[in-house]
Design a protein around this motif. Structure first.
Motif, PDB file in Angstrom:
ATOM      1  N   HIS A   1       0.856  -1.388  -0.017  1.00 54.28           N
ATOM      2  CA  HIS A   1       0.117  -0.039  -0.042  1.00 54.28           C
ATOM      3  C   HIS A   1       0.848   1.346  -0.073  1.00 54.28           C
ATOM      4  N   PHE A   2       1.448   1.827  -1.172  1.00 52.89           N
ATOM      5  CA  PHE A   2       1.880   2.999  -1.238  1.00 52.89           C
ATOM      6  C   PHE A   2       3.316   3.018  -0.808  1.00 52.89           C
TER       7      PHE A   2
ATOM      8  N   ASN B   1      -2.566  -2.235  -3.373  1.00 52.21           N
ATOM      9  CA  ASN B   1      -3.500  -1.119  -3.229  1.00 52.21           C
ATOM     10  C   ASN B   1      -3.815  -0.392  -4.574  1.00 52.21           C
ATOM     11  N   GLU B   2      -4.858   0.007  -5.013  1.00 49.83           N
ATOM     12  CA  GLU B   2      -5.393   0.605  -5.974  1.00 49.83           C
ATOM     13  C   GLU B   2      -4.181   0.606  -7.052  1.00 49.83           C
TER      14      GLU B   2
ATOM     15  N   MET C   1      -3.529   3.408  -9.781  1.00 45.50           N
ATOM     16  CA  MET C   1      -3.087   4.370  -9.267  1.00 45.50           C
ATOM     17  C   MET C   1      -1.681   4.809  -9.860  1.00 45.50           C
TER      18      MET C   1
ATOM     19  N   ILE D   1      -0.267   8.411 -10.072  1.00 47.46           N
ATOM     20  CA  ILE D   1       0.936   8.828  -9.107  1.00 47.46           C
ATOM     21  C   ILE D   1       1.821   7.695  -9.265  1.00 47.46           C
TER      22      ILE D   1
ATOM     23  N   ASN E   1      -9.192  16.146  -5.783  1.00 46.17           N
ATOM     24  CA  ASN E   1      -8.958  14.755  -6.374  1.00 46.17           C
ATOM     25  C   ASN E   1      -8.226  14.595  -7.163  1.00 46.17           C
ATOM     26  N   ILE E   2      -6.789  13.639  -7.261  1.00 40.91           N
ATOM     27  CA  ILE E   2      -5.740  13.484  -7.976  1.00 40.91           C
ATOM     28  C   ILE E   2      -6.384  13.103  -9.574  1.00 40.91           C
ATOM     29  N   PHE E   3      -7.611  12.096  -9.362  1.00 42.07           N
ATOM     30  CA  PHE E   3      -8.123  12.005 -10.631  1.00 42.07           C
ATOM     31  C   PHE E   3      -8.792  13.090 -11.266  1.00 42.07           C
TER      32      PHE E   3
ATOM     33  N   TRP F   1     -14.043  16.733  -2.600  1.00 45.92           N
ATOM     34  CA  TRP F   1     -14.360  15.497  -3.232  1.00 45.92           C
ATOM     35  C   TRP F   1     -16.019  15.222  -3.325  1.00 45.92           C
TER      36      TRP F   1
ATOM     37  N   GLU G   1     -12.496   0.646   0.768  1.00 44.97           N
ATOM     38  CA  GLU G   1     -12.481   1.585   1.231  1.00 44.97           C
ATOM     39  C   GLU G   1     -13.831   2.599   0.710  1.00 44.97           C
TER      40      GLU G   1
ATOM     41  N   SER H   1      -3.445  11.759   5.724  1.00 43.52           N
ATOM     42  CA  SER H   1      -4.150  11.729   4.260  1.00 43.52           C
ATOM     43  C   SER H   1      -2.910  11.286   3.375  1.00 43.52           C
ATOM     44  N   ALA H   2      -3.271  10.236   2.291  1.00 49.18           N
ATOM     45  CA  ALA H   2      -2.188   9.930   1.525  1.00 49.18           C
ATOM     46  C   ALA H   2      -2.035  11.105   0.505  1.00 49.18           C
TER      47      ALA H   2
ATOM     48  N   SER I   1      -2.804  14.436   0.656  1.00 50.26           N
ATOM     49  CA  SER I   1      -2.387  15.806   0.955  1.00 50.26           C
ATOM     50  C   SER I   1      -1.264  15.781   2.327  1.00 50.26           C
TER      51      SER I   1
ATOM     52  N   TYR J   1     -11.236  10.671   8.673  1.00 52.57           N
ATOM     53  CA  TYR J   1     -12.155   9.867   8.261  1.00 52.57           C
ATOM     54  C   TYR J   1     -12.776   8.698   9.032  1.00 52.57           C
TER      55      TYR J   1
HETATM   56  P1  P53 Z   1      -6.706  10.935   0.898  1.00 47.58           P
HETATM   57  C1  P53 Z   1      -6.629   9.739  -4.354  1.00 47.58           C
HETATM   58  C2  P53 Z   1      -5.512  10.376  -4.041  1.00 47.58           C
HETATM   59  C3  P53 Z   1      -4.621   9.560  -3.061  1.00 47.58           C
HETATM   60  C4  P53 Z   1      -5.251   8.163  -2.782  1.00 47.58           C
HETATM   61  O1  P53 Z   1      -7.354   9.806   0.272  1.00 47.58           O
HETATM   62  C5  P53 Z   1      -6.088   8.012  -2.871  1.00 47.58           C
HETATM   63  C6  P53 Z   1      -7.101   8.377  -3.829  1.00 47.58           C
HETATM   64  C7  P53 Z   1      -8.320   7.933  -4.108  1.00 47.58           C
HETATM   65  O2  P53 Z   1      -9.160   8.206  -4.966  1.00 47.58           O
HETATM   66  O3  P53 Z   1      -6.564   6.730  -2.762  1.00 47.58           O
HETATM   67  C8  P53 Z   1      -6.910   6.118  -1.369  1.00 47.58           C
HETATM   68  O4  P53 Z   1      -5.786  10.277   2.174  1.00 47.58           O
HETATM   69  C9  P53 Z   1      -5.872   5.568  -0.576  1.00 47.58           C
HETATM   70  C10 P53 Z   1      -5.682   5.842   0.821  1.00 47.58           C
HETATM   71  C11 P53 Z   1      -5.889   7.195   0.941  1.00 47.58           C
HETATM   72  C12 P53 Z   1      -7.589   7.339   0.613  1.00 47.58           C
HETATM   73  O5  P53 Z   1      -7.623   6.783  -0.691  1.00 47.58           O
HETATM   74  O6  P53 Z   1      -6.035  11.653   0.032  1.00 47.58           O
HETATM   75  O7  P53 Z   1      -5.998   3.898  -0.915  1.00 47.58           O
HETATM   76  O8  P53 Z   1      -4.415   5.320   1.091  1.00 47.58           O
HETATM   77  O9  P53 Z   1      -5.864   7.557   2.232  1.00 47.58           O
HETATM   78  C13 P53 Z   1      -8.085   8.791   1.030  1.00 47.58           C
HETATM   79  O10 P53 Z   1      -7.814  11.686   1.562  1.00 47.58           O
END
Ligand code: P53
Length: 473
Positions: free
Chosen positions: A133-134, A178-179, A182, A186, A329-331, A346, A372, A426-427, A429, A436
């Motif tokens: 996971h990252f 994980n994801e 992604m 990223i 959002n990164i997407f 979001w 998630e 947060s991943a 930011s 959460y």
């Molecule tokens: P955070 C976007 C950007 C970064 C991670 O995100 C992401 C996403 C999802 O659209 O994926 C997951 O912390 C990831 C977790 C992360 C969670 O989204 O940026 O699997 O590690 O914490 C929430 O608010």
């Protein structure tokens, strides 16, 4: 609302965002350990990791995080109090192989997870373990530019074999990456690589993706051999893409956007590259280098279930005038005028979860696992140490209700682990203030705070949800 009797209710975390203890007991550095706090610095580092590594920032949130490493007993006890049947967590690869390519694992790292699993077992909580996971070991970024190099397959499989054997019988549910999609968005977090100074970044990303897909299949094979009881899943950052209008161009663009993500699951669930891949690769000037056995390995070792994260749906348009992108959002996604937006930009779309679940199930006909889902918001801790997070309850209630509808639609779903069940970093930011959890952790964006844990209103609410198997929402 009828959830299956053995539905696995719980919550999700990731080592890199909660453990802290970043250099304790032999742990090596992971990718996230060089990511600073503060949005702008973090975004810069995510997309310019080499340059960021040369700098010295004042604060790296992963170094202590919420210190789950020293609080896991207290934390798992709180999860048990809510009635968790499953706890999604991840193993830190560099805690076990500090450099990623060490011949022998770090016993202290392995021991830590023995202790964590023993604690879960004490309360009858089933661990659901993400293997990566990252937090690929940073040394593999330095030495190989991460997953762009085929050597990573062997190293990852060695790490996975070590933990699959060690935790045999203690863990039955595994996620390989994980994801996995992604990596396209990223590449540093997803693939442990920098794609800035390469000739064709698409080539590097898709080649790295191929390495992960083969590695995932090899680990699926191993997991089944080591313990036939093991269930292995893939993990997708999901969220159906809607067309902005009913113009066929928009509808087609939405389909293409979804295929970009489903590409990975198509391979992991069906066992072969989808038919549209050839044209996508031709357009991007991508040629995948494959070893002789790769296709066979992919075909023979598909996943047992499909897990995914869902925060919101996405929106796309071919009209250059439609440019009001959502923040945060990164997407890259447009703002959907029908949806509400969180403080981080979001959007909230509970029905989108039902749509997404039906879509994925129709496509693969394999069991799903929602691993998630949740709302990142600012919380206020009152003087009485309460947190009145009715906004979070509302989000989760609506999403769980729609998940129930998807099950009633005929979708097989094994469980639900909402994201960040205990507040964590947060991943995207690096902030603590984007929370959460059902459990509040006293720590701020600069690393100040007592690290004390407090139950939020949502804690009591979720306890009732689980006790009633989703009847009382
Ligand atoms: P955070 C976007 C950007 C970064 C991670 O995100 C992401 C996403 C999802 O659209 O994926 C997951 O912390 C990831 C977790 C992360 C969670 O989204 O940026 O699997 O590690 O914490 C929430 O608010």
């Amino acid at each position: 609302m009828v959830f299956p009797e053995k539905f696995l209710w719980g919550g999700a975390t990731a080592a890199n965002q909660c453990e802290g203890a970043y250099d304790t007991a032999g742990k090596g550095l992971s990718l996230v350990d060089i990511l600073p706090a503060a949005k702008e610095n973090r975004e810069y580092a995510l997309f310019h990791p080499k340059e960021a590594m040369q700098k010295e920032y004042s604060y790296y949130p992963s170094h202590e995080s919420i210190d789950f490493y020293h609080h896991y007993k207290e934390d798992i006890k709180l999860l048990a109090e809510m009635g968790y049947r499953v706890f999604r967590m991840s193993l830190s690869w560099p805690r076990i192989f500090p450099n990623g390519d060490d011949a022998e694992p770090n016993e202290a790292g392995l021991k830590f997870y023995d202790d964590v699993f023993a604690e879960c077992q004490k309360y009858g909580i089933e661990p659901l373990v993400t293997l990566n996971h990252f937090d690929t070991p940073l040394a593999l970024f330095d030495k190989y530019n991460g997953w762009s190099d085929r050597s990573l397959i062997k190293l990852y499989v060695h790490y996975c074999e070590t933990v699959l054997k060690r935790y045999r019988g203690k863990v039955h549910y595994w996620l390989t990456f994980n994801e996995i999609n992604m990596i396209l968005h990223i590449p540093f977090l997803g693939g442990g690589m920098d794609v800035n100074n390469v000739e064709n970044s698409e080539q590097v990303k898709y080649q790295a993706a191929h390495h992960q897909l083969v590695a995932s299949a090899l680990v699926t094979k191993l997991a089944h051999e080591i313990d036939p009881e093991n269930k292995v899943g893939c993990m997708l950052a999901a969220g159906q893409t809607y067309p902005y209008t009913c113009a066929p161009e928009d509808v087609f663009a939405a389909m293409q956007a979804d295929r970009e993500s489903y590409f990975f699951i198509d391979v992991q669930a069906r066992g072969y590259y989808p038919s549209y891949a050839e044209r996508v690769f031709a357009n991007k000037d991508v040629t995948i280098e494959m070893a002789a056995d790769d296709k066979k390995i992919l075909r023979e070792h598909t996943v047992d279930f499909i897990s995914f994260s869902y925060y919101s749906s996405r929106l796309t348009s071919t009209d250059p005038e439609v440019k009001s992108k959502t923040a945060g959002n990164i997407f890259a996604s447009l703002k959907n005028p029908y949806l509400k937006t969180s403080s981080w930009g979001w959007q909230t779309d509970a029905l989108g979860l039902r749509i997404t679940m039906n879509q994925i199930y129709d496509r693969y006909q394999k069991p799903l696992f929602v691993v998630e889902n949740g709302l990142g918001e600012k919380d206020v801790l009152t003087e009485e140490h309460a947190v009145h997070d009715e906004y979070r309850i509302a989000y989760l209630k609506d999403n769980i209700k729609e998940m129930g509808e998807a099950i009633a639609d005929g979708v097989e779903c094994w469980g639900y682990t909402s994201w960040g069940c205990i507040d964590l970093v947060s991943a995207g930011s690096g902030e603590m203030s984007k929370r959460y959890g059902y459990i509040y952790v006293d720590r701020d964006d600069n690393g100040n705070g007592s690290l004390r844990r407090y139950k939020k209103d949502s804690f009591n609410w979720y306890t009732k949800v689980i006790a009633s198997n989703g009847q009382l929402l």
